[in-house]
Design an enzyme around this catalytic site. Sequence first.
Site, mmCIF file in Angstrom:
data_model
loop_
_atom_site.group_PDB
_atom_site.id
_atom_site.type_symbol
_atom_site.label_atom_id
_atom_site.label_comp_id
_atom_site.label_asym_id
_atom_site.label_seq_id
_atom_site.Cartn_x
_atom_site.Cartn_y
_atom_site.Cartn_z
ATOM 1 N N GLY A 20 42.733 36.319 32.412
ATOM 2 C CA GLY A 20 43.256 37.298 31.467
ATOM 3 C C GLY A 20 44.580 37.885 31.903
ATOM 4 N N ASN A 22 47.585 37.632 30.827
ATOM 5 C CA ASN A 22 48.698 37.665 29.874
ATOM 6 C C ASN A 22 49.048 39.080 29.398
ATOM 7 O OD1 ASN A 22 46.049 36.948 28.273
ATOM 8 N ND2 ASN A 22 47.348 38.074 26.855
ATOM 9 N N TYR A 175 30.183 48.630 27.478
ATOM 10 C CA TYR A 175 31.334 48.584 28.379
ATOM 11 C C TYR A 175 30.977 49.086 29.774
ATOM 12 C CZ TYR A 175 35.845 49.255 30.513
ATOM 13 O OH TYR A 175 36.896 49.192 31.393
#
Length: 307
Positions: A20, A22, A175
């Site tokens: 991840g 980016n 989460y």
Amino acid sequence: MVWNPAELPDAHGRTVVITGGNAGVGYFTAEQLAGAGAHVVLACRDPERAEAAVAAVRRRVRGASVEATPLDVTDRASVDALADALLERDRVDALVLNAGMVHPPRERTTDRYGNELVLATNVLGHFRLVARALPALERTGAARVVTLGSLATRLGRLRLDDIQLEHSYTSWRAYSGSKIAAQAFGFELERRLRASGSSVSSLVVHPGYSTSGRTPGIRGVNQPSRAKRFADNLQAAWTQGKDHGAWAPVRAVLDPDLTGDDYLGPVGRTKGVPTYAHPTRFSRSPRTGARLWPLLEAAAAQRFDVL
């Protein structure tokens, strides 16, 4: 040692893979490590965003060595393909488990295998990836697995009898529970690595309270609206940009004095330079790790024997 994020140790010759990478903390981890001389591999789901991030690193870091490779952490075939590719590399010095879902769906959603989506994204894909790619790190020697935890671990619970939240789903439980599971995995991995005599270390860090509105604007990577900038700057006293949030995982990759017993976070808990912090007792508990491990093996359809 006193850690200065502006004066990083030389990292030439090292290869660091960031899932991840980016956007957000992952992107700035990549940029800072590239600035220190590391060869950085951005493992990302969206190829266009990945290439935009690669271009941004090259624009902002002179002589940066960076590439992108595909990874969808919710797709077992994609995870396995990356693991196979890592096994073919000459060296993998660090694997930064950064990819994750920060804004869970309001209603419980599952991946194609029936796993709760936030758990699958934030934990299960990484569990499967490390299990399969660990020999690449072992071959390198003194390599590190760095897990991104969260302050949310202090504000939620993980019910080991319902890690898929089939009976108690809320977006916040999804989460916070996933981040507790991620930290517990990182700590349990370290215990198993030490017991096996491995040269690989597993470190857990958290990036504090890092927001996009306090983060430098970068075309194709971070472009918050004026409203987002305004709202996030109202919280400036206790927040920081994601560029500063990256300081903790960068230190976990580069600081030679760290061991898997260390847990890093901002000196001011929510912001600041990375220093030694204290995880929740539940996430660090050997009992939690021992109970969680087989649950992750079953959900990820991946046996993980650390030999």
